[in-house]
Design a protein around this motif. Structure first.
Motif, PDB file in Angstrom:
ATOM      1  N   GLU A  63      24.129  20.369  -5.743  1.00 20.85           N
ATOM      2  CA  GLU A  63      25.248  20.206  -4.799  1.00 20.85           C
ATOM      3  C   GLU A  63      25.612  18.730  -4.644  1.00 20.85           C
ATOM      4  O   GLU A  63      26.796  18.357  -4.650  1.00 20.85           O
ATOM      5  N   ILE A  64      24.584  17.893  -4.528  1.00 18.13           N
ATOM      6  CA  ILE A  64      24.861  16.458  -4.372  1.00 18.13           C
ATOM      7  C   ILE A  64      25.450  15.900  -5.669  1.00 18.13           C
ATOM      8  O   ILE A  64      26.417  15.124  -5.647  1.00 18.13           O
ATOM      9  N   ALA A  65      24.888  16.325  -6.796  1.00 20.62           N
ATOM     10  CA  ALA A  65      25.400  15.836  -8.093  1.00 20.62           C
ATOM     11  C   ALA A  65      26.875  16.212  -8.242  1.00 20.62           C
ATOM     12  O   ALA A  65      27.700  15.379  -8.643  1.00 20.62           O
ATOM     13  N   ARG A  66      27.209  17.449  -7.890  1.00 22.46           N
ATOM     14  CA  ARG A  66      28.620  17.885  -7.996  1.00 22.46           C
ATOM     15  C   ARG A  66      29.522  17.035  -7.116  1.00 22.46           C
ATOM     16  O   ARG A  66      30.605  16.624  -7.510  1.00 22.46           O
ATOM     17  N   ALA A  67      29.050  16.754  -5.881  1.00 19.65           N
ATOM     18  CA  ALA A  67      29.863  15.945  -4.960  1.00 19.65           C
ATOM     19  C   ALA A  67      30.044  14.536  -5.504  1.00 19.65           C
ATOM     20  O   ALA A  67      31.145  13.972  -5.456  1.00 19.65           O
ATOM     21  N   LEU A  68      28.994  13.970  -6.055  1.00 18.78           N
ATOM     22  CA  LEU A  68      29.084  12.611  -6.610  1.00 18.78           C
ATOM     23  C   LEU A  68      30.018  12.585  -7.814  1.00 18.78           C
ATOM     24  O   LEU A  68      30.833  11.674  -7.969  1.00 18.78           O
ATOM     25  N   ILE A  69      29.904  13.616  -8.650  1.00 18.00           N
ATOM     26  CA  ILE A  69      30.742  13.668  -9.854  1.00 18.00           C
ATOM     27  C   ILE A  69      32.209  13.842  -9.453  1.00 18.00           C
ATOM     28  O   ILE A  69      33.094  13.143  -9.955  1.00 18.00           O
TER      29      ILE A  69
END
Ligand SMILES: Cc1cc2nc3c(=O)[nH]c(=O)nc-3n(C[C@H](O)[C@H](O)[C@H](O)COP(=O)(O)OP(=O)(O)OC[C@H]3O[C@@H](n4cnc5c(N)ncnc54)[C@H](O)[C@@H]3O)c2cc1C
Length: 427
Positions: free
Chosen positions: A412-418
């Motif tokens: 979830e965090i990776a998706r938000a950062l991307i």
């Protein structure tokens, strides 16, 4: 597959991870295994090498979670960072299957985490204690963050704070060679000669029970006093329905719930995690206790319904105990006292200095966090400050400080950062 660029590459990294425990390790893996982005990342870990609660790596202690809740499987069962891949790599897959267990030993899980961390060695700096995060302003907006360590500063577009929990010790207690917190148990034990030592273990949770049991094994002529306010050890509820509180879907529900529902959920399900002990371990301690009653010897003393009112240290440790039902006081002299009194959240604002003033708070003064673990800030802050781990229990529920949702949360965090990185490039 995307290959996460090295920490050496750019002057400004897209993501600076503070702490490299399971939470940020899982994030590094999620970024590494997600295609279609070119984010750069650098992680900073204060320990000299990878380590997961090394001070409690007691022989025979087992995980409190299925190996399937590893760093990656719940995000992507095909990941090369799964526990099964680790077993395969180590040539133990068949032996593990024959073992017929879901919960490996903590020593084995630590080895797995270290194996995964080693594969991403190029994105982490060890021995890098982050001292502070400073805002960098451009045209009245905070566009970057400077991550300061003892050896230098690294500029980042986003930070992800995953610094874990800090030992919770009563205010009047000074740790010393004789008085330890459970988080340093193994280190102290290594230095201790064999002998008929007198130990006192404070607390009635999993760590307290593990330490008590271990001391009785390790020092056959020693005595162990277990001091706690409860009547006896309570059992951890790890039954199937109770376990649902750790499901990723529970995080969705918890995050949107009103404050009174959040409070009820935390209370209802506290017995899955707080001040509770695995059933097998409570049975083992009871078996020991009963055997001692039969033999008329007493090496394990259960000082229940009792609180420590005073502690003095000299050539021994003198504890003033109060038996709560009667108020009666007595002195207990021990050679070593181990406080297995748990941990408290590490407030990320302590690292943020002036930046903390930009973080919005709820009615109770706690920091606000959006569903993707990003701190809610004023409009001036254009960079992301993400937090993962036990510090977000008030917004994301009881699984925050545990491993249950580590893999999914990292995704979830990776998706938000991307998504944020893609927007930035397009802007
Ligand atoms: C003995 C023990 C056993 C446990 N067993 C389980 C279990 O079986 N199942 C489960 O679900 N949970 C378990 N837990 C809960 C535990 O919180 C999680 O397993 C897990 O450690 C959480 O990962 P994390 O990355 O959020 O925090 P941590 O593992 O605590 O990692 C945080 C990291 O940040 C580093 N750090 C802190 N401050 C800084 C700084 N300023 N600069 C740089 N680095 C910093 C620390 O050195 C540490 O390596 C256990 C906890 C303990 C204490």
């Amino acid at each position: 597959m995307n290959s996460l660029p090295s920490r050496e590459d750019p002057d400004v990294v897209d993501v600076a991870g503070i702490g490299f425990g399971p939470a940020n390790l899982a994030l590094a893996i999620a970024l590494h295994e997600t295609d279609g982005h070119d984010l750069t990342a650098a992680f900073f870990e204060r320990q000299p090498e990878f380590g997961w609660h090394r001070g409690m790596l007691i022989d025979d202690a087992t995980m409190q979670i299925s190996f399937l809740k590893d760093l990656a499987t719940m995000r992507d069962p095909r990941s090369e960072f799964s526990f099964l891949c680790y077993l395969h790599d180590k040539g133990r897959l068949v032996d593990f299957i024959n073992h017929q267990i879901l919960m490996p030993s903590r020593i084995e899980f630590h080895d797995y985490l270290g194996w995964a961390a080693a594969k991403l060695d190029h994105v982490v700096s060890y021995g890098a204690d982050v001292l502070a995060v400073h805002p960098v302003e451009e045209h009245g907006r905070i566009t970057h963050l400077d991550v300061e360590t003892a050896t230098g500063t690294r500029r980042a577009r986003n930070v992800v704070v995953a610094t874990g929990l800090i030992p919770d010790i009563p205010q009047d207690v000074q740790l010393s060679d004789r008085v330890w917190h459970s988080s340093h148990f193994v280190r102290h034990l290594q230095d201790l000669p064999d002998g008929p030592h007198r130990f006192t273990v404070v607390g009635a949770g999993q760590s307290a029970a593990e330490i008590t049991n271990h001391l009785l094994d390790r020092f056959p002529h020693g005595e162990v006093n277990a001091v706690f306010a409860r009547r006896g050890y309570s059992v951890a509820d790890d039954s199937p329905f109770a376990n649902r509180i750790f499901d990723p879907e529970s995080v969705d529900h918890f995050h949107t719930a009103p404050p009174d529902v959040k409070k009820s959920l935390l209370n209802y399900h506290a017995s899955t995690n707080y001040s509770v002990v695995d059933l097998d371990l409570t049975k083992e301690l009871y078996r020991r206790h009963y055997q001692e009653l039969v033999r008329g010897t007493e090496r394990l003393r259960l000082l229940h319904t009792t609180r420590i009112r005073d502690i003095r240290q000299s050539d021994a440790v003198r504890l003033q105990l109060e038996f709560l039902p009667t108020g009666e006081h007595r002195e207990l002299v021990s050679d070593f006292v181990i406080y297995a009194t748990g941990y408290r959240p590490n407030d990320p604002r302590n690292l943020l200095g002036d930046l903390a003033g930009y973080v919005k708070e709820d009615d109770c003064g706690k920091f606000q966090v959006d569903r993707n673990y990003r701190l809610v800030t004023t409009e001036d802050v254009r960079c992301g400050i993400y937090v993962q781990g036990g510090a977000t229990e008030h917004t994301h529920g009881i699984s925050s400080g545990l491993l249950s949702t580590t893999a999914v949360r990292a995704a979830e965090i990776a998706r938000a950062l991307i998504a944020d990185g893609v927007c930035r490039v397009r802007a």
